[in-house]
Design an enzyme around this catalytic site. Structure first.
Site, PDB file in Angstrom:
ATOM      1  CG  ASP A   1      -1.985   1.094   1.159  1.00 31.24           C
ATOM      2  OD1 ASP A   1      -1.684   2.166   0.591  1.00 31.24           O
ATOM      3  OD2 ASP A   1      -3.085   0.875   1.675  1.00 31.24           O
TER       4      ASP A   1
ATOM      5  CG  HIS B   1     -20.999  -6.341  -3.368  1.00 28.36           C
ATOM      6  ND1 HIS B   1     -20.628  -5.500  -4.374  1.00 28.36           N
ATOM      7  CD2 HIS B   1     -20.503  -5.777  -2.223  1.00 28.36           C
ATOM      8  CE1 HIS B   1     -19.943  -4.478  -3.879  1.00 28.36           C
ATOM      9  NE2 HIS B   1     -19.858  -4.622  -2.569  1.00 28.36           N
ATOM     10  CB  ILE B   2     -22.994 -10.675   1.396  1.00 27.24           C
ATOM     11  CG1 ILE B   2     -21.967 -11.823   1.330  1.00 27.24           C
ATOM     12  CG2 ILE B   2     -24.204 -10.957   0.516  1.00 27.24           C
ATOM     13  CD1 ILE B   2     -22.406 -13.079   2.056  1.00 27.24           C
TER      14      ILE B   2
ATOM     15  CD  GLU C   1     -20.705  -6.580  -7.600  1.00 31.85           C
ATOM     16  OE1 GLU C   1     -21.472  -5.837  -6.968  1.00 31.85           O
ATOM     17  OE2 GLU C   1     -19.587  -6.898  -7.191  1.00 31.85           O
TER      18      GLU C   1
ATOM     19  CG  ASP D   1     -18.629 -10.222  -1.085  1.00 29.22           C
ATOM     20  OD1 ASP D   1     -19.654 -10.947  -1.081  1.00 29.22           O
ATOM     21  OD2 ASP D   1     -18.622  -9.064  -0.619  1.00 29.22           O
TER      22      ASP D   1
ATOM     23  CB  ALA E   1     -21.176  -3.992   4.054  1.00 26.09           C
TER      24      ALA E   1
ATOM     25  CB  ALA F   1     -11.554  -4.884  -2.740  1.00 22.93           C
TER      26      ALA F   1
HETATM   27  N1  LIG Z   1     -17.442  -6.427  -0.248  1.00 24.70           N
HETATM   28  C1  LIG Z   1     -18.050  -5.410   0.321  1.00 24.70           C
HETATM   29  O1  LIG Z   1     -19.235  -5.457   0.616  1.00 24.70           O
HETATM   30  C2  LIG Z   1     -17.247  -4.188   0.664  1.00 24.70           C
HETATM   31  C3  LIG Z   1     -17.630  -3.404   1.777  1.00 24.70           C
HETATM   32  C4  LIG Z   1     -16.852  -2.298   2.100  1.00 24.70           C
HETATM   33  C5  LIG Z   1     -15.763  -1.957   1.311  1.00 24.70           C
HETATM   34  N2  LIG Z   1     -15.439  -2.715   0.234  1.00 24.70           N
HETATM   35  C6  LIG Z   1     -14.272  -2.376  -0.608  1.00 24.70           C
HETATM   36  O2  LIG Z   1     -13.101  -2.463   0.179  1.00 24.70           O
HETATM   37  C7  LIG Z   1     -12.214  -1.406  -0.220  1.00 24.70           C
HETATM   38  C8  LIG Z   1     -11.311  -1.062   0.944  1.00 24.70           C
HETATM   39  O3  LIG Z   1     -12.106  -0.473   1.971  1.00 24.70           O
HETATM   40  P1  LIG Z   1     -11.421   0.302   3.193  1.00 24.70           P
HETATM   41  O4  LIG Z   1     -12.530   0.710   4.088  1.00 24.70           O
HETATM   42  O5  LIG Z   1     -10.304  -0.499   3.721  1.00 24.70           O
HETATM   43  O6  LIG Z   1     -10.853   1.585   2.439  1.00 24.70           O
HETATM   44  P2  LIG Z   1      -9.626   2.487   2.877  1.00 24.70           P
HETATM   45  O7  LIG Z   1      -9.725   3.725   2.072  1.00 24.70           O
HETATM   46  O8  LIG Z   1      -9.555   2.601   4.363  1.00 24.70           O
HETATM   47  O9  LIG Z   1      -8.360   1.634   2.400  1.00 24.70           O
HETATM   48  C9  LIG Z   1      -8.031   1.449   1.064  1.00 24.70           C
HETATM   49  C10 LIG Z   1      -6.520   1.387   0.985  1.00 24.70           C
HETATM   50  O10 LIG Z   1      -6.154   1.058  -0.359  1.00 24.70           O
HETATM   51  C11 LIG Z   1      -4.945   1.744  -0.609  1.00 24.70           C
HETATM   52  N3  LIG Z   1      -4.708   1.802  -2.037  1.00 24.70           N
HETATM   53  C12 LIG Z   1      -5.266   2.615  -2.950  1.00 24.70           C
HETATM   54  N4  LIG Z   1      -4.774   2.355  -4.172  1.00 24.70           N
HETATM   55  C13 LIG Z   1      -3.860   1.354  -4.016  1.00 24.70           C
HETATM   56  C14 LIG Z   1      -3.017   0.649  -4.914  1.00 24.70           C
HETATM   57  N5  LIG Z   1      -3.010   0.917  -6.226  1.00 24.70           N
HETATM   58  N6  LIG Z   1      -2.240  -0.336  -4.424  1.00 24.70           N
HETATM   59  C15 LIG Z   1      -2.240  -0.629  -3.099  1.00 24.70           C
HETATM   60  N7  LIG Z   1      -3.026   0.025  -2.199  1.00 24.70           N
HETATM   61  C16 LIG Z   1      -3.821   0.999  -2.671  1.00 24.70           C
HETATM   62  C17 LIG Z   1      -5.126   3.099   0.050  1.00 24.70           C
HETATM   63  O11 LIG Z   1      -3.880   3.727   0.318  1.00 24.70           O
HETATM   64  C18 LIG Z   1      -5.849   2.726   1.322  1.00 24.70           C
HETATM   65  O12 LIG Z   1      -4.965   2.568   2.414  1.00 24.70           O
HETATM   66  C19 LIG Z   1     -13.168  -0.263  -0.598  1.00 24.70           C
HETATM   67  O13 LIG Z   1     -12.575   0.606  -1.511  1.00 24.70           O
HETATM   68  C20 LIG Z   1     -14.341  -0.974  -1.200  1.00 24.70           C
HETATM   69  O14 LIG Z   1     -14.112  -1.050  -2.591  1.00 24.70           O
HETATM   70  C21 LIG Z   1     -16.154  -3.818  -0.106  1.00 24.70           C
END
Ligand SMILES: NC(=O)c1ccc[n+]([C@@H]2O[C@H](COP(=O)([O-])OP(=O)(O)OC[C@H]3O[C@@H](n4cnc5c(N)ncnc54)[C@H](O)[C@@H]3O)[C@@H](O)[C@H]2O)c1
Length: 303
Positions: free
Chosen positions: A169, A273-274, A255, A250, A276, A225
Site C-alpha cells: 500500500d 457482494h455481502i 454485478e 464477493d 457489509a 474489495a
Molecule cells: N465487499 C463489500 O461489501 C465491501 C464493503 C466495504 C468496502 N469494500 C471495498 O473495500 C475497499 C477497501 O475499503 P477500506 O474501508 O479499507 O478503504 P480504505 O480507504 O480505508 O483503504 C483502502 C486502501 O487502499 C490503498 N490503495 C489505494 N490504491 C492502491 C493501490 N493501487 N495499491 C495498493 N493500495 C492501494 C489506500 O492507500 C488505502 O490505504 C473499498 O474501496 C471498497 O471497494 C467492499
C-alpha cells in the site's frame, strides 16, 4: 431539510432523523430513471451501493446540498464533480470494516479446508474423507493489497490466527506487525492474497496474467474489495491451470455477473457482494448516516 433515502436504511435511524426535525422520504426502490424527476425536490440524499450518483443526475439537482453514502467506497458517486458543485459528500468509512474482515478470514479458512466441496459431498451422502486433506492457515503468509481500514482489521485477525502478514500500500505509513512490501514482493511471497483497495483507473485489472505469473504455485486469492481489480479472464486461466488453487469472490466486474464461467469452477467459492451484509454493520451504517445528516442540518441553520 428534505432528505430522500434512496437505498435500504434501518428504520430506527430514519426515525432519529425525523425526530431531529429532518423531513425524510423513503424511496428505497427508486430506479435510475425515476431519480432525475424526484431528486430535484430534495436538499440531501442517502445512498448505499445500489444507487449510483453520476454527473448527469447532479446536473439536474441544483438544490442538492449533501449526499451521504452508507458504506466505505465512493466509487458509486461522481464525488469530485459533486464537490465542484458545492455538494458535501460523506460516507461511513469504518462502519463495515469488521464485517468485511471477518468475511475475508472465513473465506481463507473455507479455501484452506475445501469446506464448500466437503459440504457438497456430505449433502450428496458421500463420506469422502480422503479427498479433504487441507492446510492450516497458521504459519502461512497473507499478502494484503491495500491496507486501509479493512486491510488492517483483516491483518489483526490473521495475525491472531498465526499468519505472517505482508502488505502493499503505497499510501499508508508502516504498521506494527505488518511487513510493507512492493507488489512484486507480495506476489512472490504470499500463500493467500486478499484485496482491500478501491477500484480506480489505476487499480482496474491490476492483477492480470503478468501478476499471476509472479505468484506462488497454489496461491489462493480472496477479493472482497471490488470486481474488476482482478482481471476475471486471467483469473479463470490461472484457476484452470492450477497456478491459483482457489479463489473466493464477493465482488464481480459486473454485478450480477452476465458471464458465470468463473462461478462454475470447482475451486471458486463466492457470495453476492455481502461483505457489509451483517446486522452489526447495517446498524453502524444507519447510526452514522443519521448522525452525519443531523450534524449537517444543524450547521446549515443560521446562528
Ligand atoms: N465487499 C463489500 O461489501 C465491501 C464493503 C466495504 C468496502 N469494500 C471495498 O473495500 C475497499 C477497501 O475499503 P477500506 O474501508 O479499507 O478503504 P480504505 O480507504 O480505508 O483503504 C483502502 C486502501 O487502499 C490503498 N490503495 C489505494 N490504491 C492502491 C493501490 N493501487 N495499491 C495498493 N493500495 C492501494 C489506500 O492507500 C488505502 O490505504 C473499498 O474501496 C471498497 O471497494 C467492499
Amino acid at each position: 431539510m428534505k432528505i430522500l433515502i434512496c437505498d435500504k436504511t434501518e428504520k430506527e435511524y430514519i426515525e432519529q432523523m425525523r425526530a431531529a426535525g429532518l423531513t425524510v422520504d423513503v424511496r428505497d426502490d427508486i430506479t435510475p430513471e425515476e431519480l432525475p424527476n424526484v431528486l430535484p425536490a430534495y436538499d440531501g440524499m442517502v445512498v448505499r451501493s445500489r444507487t449510483k450518483v453520476r454527473q448527469a443526475l447532479i446536473d439536474v439537482c441544483p438544490n442538492l446540498k449533501v449526499i451521504v453514502r452508507g458504506g466505505a467506497g465512493l466509487d458509486t458517486i461522481d464525488h469530485e464533480y459533486a464537490k465542484s458543485k458545492g455538494i458535501v459528500v460523506m460516507n461511513t468509512p469504518l462502519a463495515n470494516s469488521a464485517s468485511v474482515a471477518e468475511l475475508t478470514i472465513g473465506y481463507m479458512l473455507m479455501l484452506a479446508r475445501s469446506l464448500y466441496k466437503a459440504t457438497s459431498t456430505m449433502k450428496a451422502e458421500k463420506w469422502d474423507k480422503k479427498s479433504f486433506t487441507g492446510d492450516e492457515i497458521g504459519g502461512k503468509t497473507l499478502g494484503l493489497i491495500g491496507c486501509g481500514n479493512i486491510g488492517k482489521e483483516t491483518a489483526r485477525r490473521a495475525m491472531a490466527l498465526g499468519m505472517k502478514v505482508v502488505a502493499c500500500d503505497p499510501y499508508v505509513a508502516p504498521l506494527s506487525g505488518i511487513q510493507m512490501v512492493t507488489l512484486d514482493e507480495l506476489l512472490a511471497q504470499a500463500d493467500y492474497i486478499s484485496l482491500h483497495l478501491p477500484k480506480t483507473k489505476d487499480s482496474a485489472n491490476m492483477i492480470g496474467a503478468e501478476q499471476f505469473a509472479k505468484m506462488k504455485h497454489g496461491v489462493r486469492i480472496i477479493n472482497c474489495a471490488r470486481g474488476g481489480i482482478v482481471n476475471e479472464d486471467a483469473l479463470y486461466e490461472a484457476l484452470t491451470s492450477g497456478k491459483v488453487a482457489g479463489a473466493a469472490l464477493d465482488v464481480f466486474a459486473e454485478e450480477p455477473p452476465t458471464d458465470w464461467k468463473l462461478l462454475k469452477l470447482d475451486n471458486v467459492i463466492a457470495s453476492p457482494h455481502i461483505g457489509a451484509g451483517t446486522k452489526e454493520a447495517q446498524a453502524r451504517v444507519g447510526a452514522e448516516v443519521a448522525e452525519k445528516l443531523i450534524d449537517f442540518a444543524k450547521n446549515m441553520q443560521p446562528a
